[in-house]
Design an enzyme around this catalytic site. Structure first.
Site, PDB file in Angstrom:
ATOM      1  N   SER A 105       0.858  -1.186   0.000  1.00  0.00           N
ATOM      2  CA  SER A 105       0.000   0.000   0.000  1.00  0.00           C
ATOM      3  C   SER A 105       0.890   1.229   0.000  1.00  0.00           C
ATOM      4  O   SER A 105       2.027   1.192   0.480  1.00  0.00           O
ATOM      5  CB  SER A 105      -0.888   0.007   1.247  1.00  0.00           C
ATOM      6  OG  SER A 105      -1.580   1.244   1.363  1.00  0.00           O
ATOM      7  N   TYR A 118      -1.545  -0.383  10.710  1.00  0.00           N
ATOM      8  CA  TYR A 118      -1.654  -0.728   9.294  1.00  0.00           C
ATOM      9  C   TYR A 118      -0.394  -0.301   8.528  1.00  0.00           C
ATOM     10  O   TYR A 118       0.165  -1.066   7.735  1.00  0.00           O
ATOM     11  CB  TYR A 118      -2.881  -0.050   8.694  1.00  0.00           C
ATOM     12  CG  TYR A 118      -3.119  -0.358   7.234  1.00  0.00           C
ATOM     13  CD1 TYR A 118      -3.643  -1.587   6.839  1.00  0.00           C
ATOM     14  CD2 TYR A 118      -2.822   0.578   6.250  1.00  0.00           C
ATOM     15  CE1 TYR A 118      -3.868  -1.870   5.494  1.00  0.00           C
ATOM     16  CE2 TYR A 118      -3.043   0.303   4.910  1.00  0.00           C
ATOM     17  CZ  TYR A 118      -3.566  -0.924   4.539  1.00  0.00           C
ATOM     18  OH  TYR A 118      -3.784  -1.194   3.208  1.00  0.00           O
TER      19      TYR A 118
END
Length: 214
Positions: A105, A118
């Site tokens: 990501s 995250y």
């Protein structure tokens, strides 16, 4: 092709949409026996390409994360890809060719408040990509990753429908819009192909110019 997920019915539906020879394997990649299941699949079907596309998103203040939640997110986003890659590499070793593609990501190299765990896992997955490239390279196995930006996926349907976020992306990205899920596919096809045979340990960012746009 073999599709993995936790819901057999949804896997069957996805396989029908793809068509052709598509098998399904319903199990949780973060479960303790997942690595053994991948090894079994490799024996039954053969395995030369692995795409690690499973992940969870946790958005909440850091102080609200208990240790079990931190571990669960880490197991899903970082430990599971390691186990899947290790099992796949054993099957690929000796064939002279293998492709492992991790989906990371843009939240790995950049950060925002409320996403510390995250970001930690996705940054770790990019680092793991480089480490696995070094470990598996002698067997002819390449390991790369794709870092998506803002994509209007099923999971993001609610925020993708928010006009305010759409307006923000119009200003914040070079292409001025949300990404479409199929626009990740091209990078994956390239990395899985012979055209990428000398590319390993790299991350391709697919974000419509988000990180490049000032």
């Amino acid at each position: 092709m073999i599709l993995n997920g936790r819901n057999e019915a949804r896997l069957v539906a996805a396989a029908a949409l793809i068509g052709g020879e598509v098998a399904t394997a319903a199990f949780d990649v973060a479960a303790p026996d997942a690595e053994a299941k991948v090894a079994k699949i490799a024996v039954q079907h053969g395995l030369d390409i692995l795409v690690n596309n499973v992940g969870q998103r946790g958005r909440q203040p850091l102080d609200d994360f208990d240790l079990d939640s931190v571990r669960a997110l880490t197991d899903s986003n970082l430990v599971a890809p390691l186990m899947m890659a290790r099992a796949a590499a054993r099957a690929m070793a000796g064939t002279g060719r293998g492709r492992i593609i991790n989906i990371t990501s843009i939240a790995g190299p950049i950060a925002n408040s409320g996403s510390a765990v995250y970001t930690m896992t996705k940054g770790g997955l990019a680092a793991l990509t480089r480490a696995l490239a070094a470990d598996f390279g002698p067997d002819g196995i390449t390991v790369n990753s794709i870092a998506p930006g803002f994509f209007a996926t099923e999971t993001n349907a609610e925020v993708a429908a928010d006009p305010a976020i759409g307006d923000w992306l119009a200003r914040r990205t070079s292409l001025g819009r949300w990404g479409r899920p199929e626009e990740i596919a091209g990078a994956a096809v390239f990395l899985a192909s012979d055209a990428a045979s000398y590319i390993t340990g790299q991350t391709i960012t697919v974000d419509g110019g988000f990180r490049a746009h000032f």
